[in-house]
Design a protein around this motif. Structure first.
Motif, PDB file in Angstrom:
ATOM      1  N   LEU A  27       0.859  -1.186   0.000  1.00 21.32           N
ATOM      2  CA  LEU A  27       0.000   0.000   0.000  1.00 21.32           C
ATOM      3  C   LEU A  27       0.893   1.232   0.000  1.00 21.32           C
ATOM      4  O   LEU A  27       1.763   1.374   0.857  1.00 21.32           O
ATOM      5  CB  LEU A  27      -0.909   0.003   1.232  1.00 21.32           C
ATOM      6  CG  LEU A  27      -1.716   1.281   1.501  1.00 21.32           C
ATOM      7  CD1 LEU A  27      -2.712   1.553   0.366  1.00 21.32           C
ATOM      8  CD2 LEU A  27      -2.444   1.200   2.838  1.00 21.32           C
ATOM      9  N   THR A  28       0.689   2.100  -0.978  1.00 21.19           N
ATOM     10  CA  THR A  28       1.447   3.346  -1.058  1.00 21.19           C
ATOM     11  C   THR A  28       0.485   4.525  -1.114  1.00 21.19           C
ATOM     12  O   THR A  28      -0.720   4.358  -1.324  1.00 21.19           O
ATOM     13  CB  THR A  28       2.346   3.385  -2.312  1.00 21.19           C
ATOM     14  OG1 THR A  28       1.520   3.508  -3.484  1.00 21.19           O
ATOM     15  CG2 THR A  28       3.191   2.122  -2.417  1.00 21.19           C
ATOM     16  N   ASP A  29       1.030   5.722  -0.949  1.00 24.60           N
ATOM     17  CA  ASP A  29       0.217   6.920  -1.170  1.00 24.60           C
ATOM     18  C   ASP A  29       0.313   7.304  -2.643  1.00 24.60           C
ATOM     19  O   ASP A  29       0.906   6.587  -3.456  1.00 24.60           O
ATOM     20  CB  ASP A  29       0.661   8.059  -0.249  1.00 24.60           C
ATOM     21  CG  ASP A  29       2.117   8.469  -0.472  1.00 24.60           C
ATOM     22  OD1 ASP A  29       2.706   8.057  -1.495  1.00 24.60           O
ATOM     23  OD2 ASP A  29       2.653   9.205   0.373  1.00 24.60           O
ATOM     24  N   ALA A  30      -0.259   8.443  -3.003  1.00 25.98           N
ATOM     25  CA  ALA A  30      -0.307   8.844  -4.410  1.00 25.98           C
ATOM     26  C   ALA A  30       1.066   9.181  -4.963  1.00 25.98           C
ATOM     27  O   ALA A  30       1.233   9.257  -6.189  1.00 25.98           O
ATOM     28  CB  ALA A  30      -1.243  10.047  -4.575  1.00 25.98           C
ATOM     29  N   ASP A  31       2.062   9.381  -4.096  1.00 24.54           N
ATOM     30  CA  ASP A  31       3.427   9.673  -4.538  1.00 24.54           C
ATOM     31  C   ASP A  31       4.288   8.428  -4.634  1.00 24.54           C
ATOM     32  O   ASP A  31       5.475   8.518  -4.968  1.00 24.54           O
ATOM     33  CB  ASP A  31       4.084  10.674  -3.586  1.00 24.54           C
ATOM     34  CG  ASP A  31       3.396  12.025  -3.613  1.00 24.54           C
ATOM     35  OD1 ASP A  31       2.940  12.429  -4.711  1.00 24.54           O
ATOM     36  OD2 ASP A  31       3.300  12.674  -2.555  1.00 24.54           O
ATOM     37  N   GLY A  32       3.725   7.269  -4.308  1.00 27.88           N
ATOM     38  CA  GLY A  32       4.498   6.034  -4.357  1.00 27.88           C
ATOM     39  C   GLY A  32       5.269   5.738  -3.093  1.00 27.88           C
ATOM     40  O   GLY A  32       6.081   4.804  -3.075  1.00 27.88           O
ATOM     41  N   ARG A  33       5.029   6.479  -2.010  1.00 32.31           N
ATOM     42  CA  ARG A  33       5.725   6.242  -0.748  1.00 32.31           C
ATOM     43  C   ARG A  33       5.094   5.046  -0.046  1.00 32.31           C
ATOM     44  O   ARG A  33       3.873   5.004   0.153  1.00 32.31           O
ATOM     45  CB  ARG A  33       5.643   7.476   0.137  1.00 32.31           C
ATOM     46  CG  ARG A  33       6.617   7.470   1.310  1.00 32.31           C
ATOM     47  CD  ARG A  33       6.469   8.754   2.110  1.00 32.31           C
ATOM     48  NE  ARG A  33       6.630   9.918   1.256  1.00 32.31           N
ATOM     49  CZ  ARG A  33       7.805  10.438   0.927  1.00 32.31           C
ATOM     50  NH1 ARG A  33       8.916   9.879   1.357  1.00 32.31           N
ATOM     51  NH2 ARG A  33       7.868  11.500   0.150  1.00 32.31           N
ATOM     52  N   VAL A  34       5.890   4.073   0.334  1.00 30.58           N
ATOM     53  CA  VAL A  34       5.382   2.845   0.937  1.00 30.58           C
ATOM     54  C   VAL A  34       4.826   3.137   2.332  1.00 30.58           C
ATOM     55  O   VAL A  34       5.523   3.675   3.197  1.00 30.58           O
ATOM     56  CB  VAL A  34       6.490   1.778   1.019  1.00 30.58           C
ATOM     57  CG1 VAL A  34       5.953   0.516   1.687  1.00 30.58           C
ATOM     58  CG2 VAL A  34       7.014   1.446  -0.368  1.00 30.58           C
ATOM     59  N   LEU A  35       3.557   2.759   2.543  1.00 32.20           N
ATOM     60  CA  LEU A  35       2.903   2.948   3.840  1.00 32.20           C
ATOM     61  C   LEU A  35       2.719   1.633   4.586  1.00 32.20           C
ATOM     62  O   LEU A  35       2.668   1.627   5.811  1.00 32.20           O
ATOM     63  CB  LEU A  35       1.529   3.593   3.644  1.00 32.20           C
ATOM     64  CG  LEU A  35       1.483   4.932   2.905  1.00 32.20           C
ATOM     65  CD1 LEU A  35       0.048   5.431   2.814  1.00 32.20           C
ATOM     66  CD2 LEU A  35       2.378   5.967   3.574  1.00 32.20           C
ATOM     67  N   PHE A  36       2.605   0.541   3.861  1.00 34.51           N
ATOM     68  CA  PHE A  36       2.382  -0.757   4.497  1.00 34.51           C
ATOM     69  C   PHE A  36       2.769  -1.859   3.525  1.00 34.51           C
ATOM     70  O   PHE A  36       2.523  -1.754   2.324  1.00 34.51           O
ATOM     71  CB  PHE A  36       0.901  -0.919   4.897  1.00 34.51           C
ATOM     72  CG  PHE A  36       0.561  -2.284   5.430  1.00 34.51           C
ATOM     73  CD1 PHE A  36       0.934  -2.666   6.709  1.00 34.51           C
ATOM     74  CD2 PHE A  36      -0.119  -3.198   4.638  1.00 34.51           C
ATOM     75  CE1 PHE A  36       0.627  -3.926   7.196  1.00 34.51           C
ATOM     76  CE2 PHE A  36      -0.432  -4.463   5.113  1.00 34.51           C
ATOM     77  CZ  PHE A  36      -0.063  -4.820   6.404  1.00 34.51           C
ATOM     78  N   CYS A  37       3.371  -2.900   4.081  1.00 31.91           N
ATOM     79  CA  CYS A  37       3.691  -4.090   3.306  1.00 31.91           C
ATOM     80  C   CYS A  37       3.272  -5.291   4.153  1.00 31.91           C
ATOM     81  O   CYS A  37       3.693  -5.412   5.309  1.00 31.91           O
ATOM     82  CB  CYS A  37       5.173  -4.144   2.970  1.00 31.91           C
ATOM     83  SG  CYS A  37       5.595  -5.463   1.813  1.00 31.91           S
ATOM     84  N   SER A  38       2.438  -6.137   3.604  1.00 35.48           N
ATOM     85  CA  SER A  38       1.840  -7.216   4.380  1.00 35.48           C
ATOM     86  C   SER A  38       2.787  -8.397   4.519  1.00 35.48           C
ATOM     87  O   SER A  38       3.749  -8.538   3.751  1.00 35.48           O
ATOM     88  CB  SER A  38       0.554  -7.689   3.695  1.00 35.48           C
ATOM     89  OG  SER A  38       0.875  -8.434   2.525  1.00 35.48           O
ATOM     90  N   PRO A  39       2.521  -9.283   5.483  1.00 41.19           N
ATOM     91  CA  PRO A  39       3.201 -10.587   5.487  1.00 41.19           C
ATOM     92  C   PRO A  39       2.865 -11.330   4.201  1.00 41.19           C
ATOM     93  O   PRO A  39       1.864 -11.055   3.550  1.00 41.19           O
ATOM     94  CB  PRO A  39       2.607 -11.290   6.724  1.00 41.19           C
ATOM     95  CG  PRO A  39       2.069 -10.190   7.575  1.00 41.19           C
ATOM     96  CD  PRO A  39       1.620  -9.107   6.637  1.00 41.19           C
ATOM     97  N   VAL A  40       3.709 -12.273   3.840  1.00 44.13           N
ATOM     98  CA  VAL A  40       3.546 -12.947   2.555  1.00 44.13           C
ATOM     99  C   VAL A  40       2.558 -14.096   2.653  1.00 44.13           C
ATOM    100  O   VAL A  40       2.320 -14.653   3.710  1.00 44.13           O
ATOM    101  CB  VAL A  40       4.895 -13.462   2.022  1.00 44.13           C
ATOM    102  CG1 VAL A  40       5.875 -12.320   1.856  1.00 44.13           C
ATOM    103  CG2 VAL A  40       5.471 -14.540   2.936  1.00 44.13           C
ATOM    104  N   GLN A  41       1.978 -14.417   1.493  1.00 47.21           N
ATOM    105  CA  GLN A  41       1.115 -15.576   1.312  1.00 47.21           C
ATOM    106  C   GLN A  41       1.683 -16.408   0.157  1.00 47.21           C
ATOM    107  O   GLN A  41       2.430 -15.892  -0.677  1.00 47.21           O
ATOM    108  CB  GLN A  41      -0.315 -15.143   0.980  1.00 47.21           C
ATOM    109  CG  GLN A  41      -1.052 -14.473   2.122  1.00 47.21           C
ATOM    110  CD  GLN A  41      -1.523 -15.466   3.172  1.00 47.21           C
ATOM    111  OE1 GLN A  41      -1.368 -16.671   3.016  1.00 47.21           O
ATOM    112  NE2 GLN A  41      -2.104 -14.967   4.244  1.00 47.21           N
ATOM    113  N   PRO A  42       1.361 -17.693   0.076  1.00 46.26           N
ATOM    114  CA  PRO A  42       1.811 -18.492  -1.075  1.00 46.26           C
ATOM    115  C   PRO A  42       1.370 -17.869  -2.395  1.00 46.26           C
ATOM    116  O   PRO A  42       0.344 -17.188  -2.473  1.00 46.26           O
ATOM    117  CB  PRO A  42       1.139 -19.848  -0.835  1.00 46.26           C
ATOM    118  CG  PRO A  42       0.931 -19.920   0.633  1.00 46.26           C
ATOM    119  CD  PRO A  42       0.641 -18.508   1.069  1.00 46.26           C
TER     120      PRO A  42
END
Length: 289
Positions: free
Chosen positions: A149-164
């Motif tokens: 999930l990023t904002d409109a400028d491409g700045r990373v706000l959240f990265c989830s744990p991985v799934q298969p």
């Protein structure tokens, strides 16, 4: 940045190290015996080099003059602490969960962009029950998937744990509770690609996906042109999330992972936290890196 990480992570690592020493019965006092030759600063540097350049543990062991097992153990201790830092959006503000990221976007009236990214991993052993679970339907390769999930400028706000890799983008978003968070939260725009179609109706129009085709056959010429314009306009707005993912993939640990798949969630979230810290410290350079 290194000094800030040392000041922040150092006390946490020392606290966990002391807890491990005191949680079991011992025949000698805590602090007795041989002292660490591999100090915390070197442990942190080895972890950062491993994440940024994908350097093998054998090479790191040679560089720092210690055994390979010492490097493996050190990275295993420091990496979860980096993953827990969350994404930095201001010197004193961090987002650690999806709920916090959604609240931040809603409170500031910002537009968010979501997308899934895949990271290639080793194939499970023959005869394993999950041997086919990691095969991506998109690339037909063994992979794990994370939602960014990023904002409109491409700045990373959240990265989830991985799934298969076999998990669909929309399924992962639902498992993270995104539908409920958006439905109960303030109105905002979350731009997404066609892999999230259907979430718009579930979130009151908050998730915006590319327009559907109304004519499957014999579409008028004017409709084809208009439909293509709408898709291009949507794509140009959500392209920033692709830039954010590209910055993540610049870290060699996320290009292809040859280690244990169980560590991928910590690796992805650690890299996202470090990248967001870099983008906050130097906004212009961070977004171009």
């Amino acid at each position: 940045m290194i000094a800030e990480l040392i000041a922040e992570i150092g006390p946490l690592w020392h606290e966990r190290h002391q807890a491990r020493l005191t949680e079991r019965l011992r025949q000698r006092a805590v602090g007795a015996g041989a002292k660490h030759r591999f100090v915390f600063i070197d442990r942190l540097l080895a972890t950062l080099v491993s994440l940024r350049h994908g350097t093998t543990h054998d090479v790191l062991a040679w560089c720092f003059g210690v055994d390979r097992s010492t490097i493996t153990r050190a990275i295993g201790e420091v990496r979860p602490l980096l993953a827990q830092r969350g994404c930095t959006i201001a010197p004193d503000v961090r987002l650690r969960t999806l709920a916090e990221a959604i609240e931040y976007l809603g409170a500031n009236g910002r537009t968010g962009i979501i997308d899934g990214t895949e990271i290639r991993v080793r194939r499970p052993a023959a005869g394993s029950k999950v041997r086919d679970k990691f095969i991506s339907a998109k690339t037909r390769q063994n992979a794990v998937k994370a939602m960014v999930l990023t904002d409109a400028d491409g700045r990373v706000l959240f990265c989830s744990p991985v799934q298969p890799g076999s998990c669909a983008d929309i399924t992962q978003a639902r498992q993270l509770g995104m539908v409920q968070l958006l439905a109960d939260g303030p109105f905002m725009e979350i731009l997404a690609d066609a892999g999230y179609q259907g979430m718009g109706a579930q979130t009151g129009g908050r998730v915006i996906t590319p327009p559907h085709r109304k004519f499957k056959k014999n579409a008028p010429a004017w409709y084809e042109e208009r439909h293509e314009q709408q898709r291009k306009a949507h794509s140009s707005r959500r392209i920033r999330v692709e830039h954010g993912i590209a910055h993540l993939k610049n870290w060699r640990a996320l290009t292809r992972h040859l280690g244990r798949r169980e560590h991928m969630s910590d690796i992805v979230q650690a890299v996202a936290g470090l990248l967001s810290h870099q983008q906050t410290a130097a906004p212009d350079r961070g977004l171009r890196a």
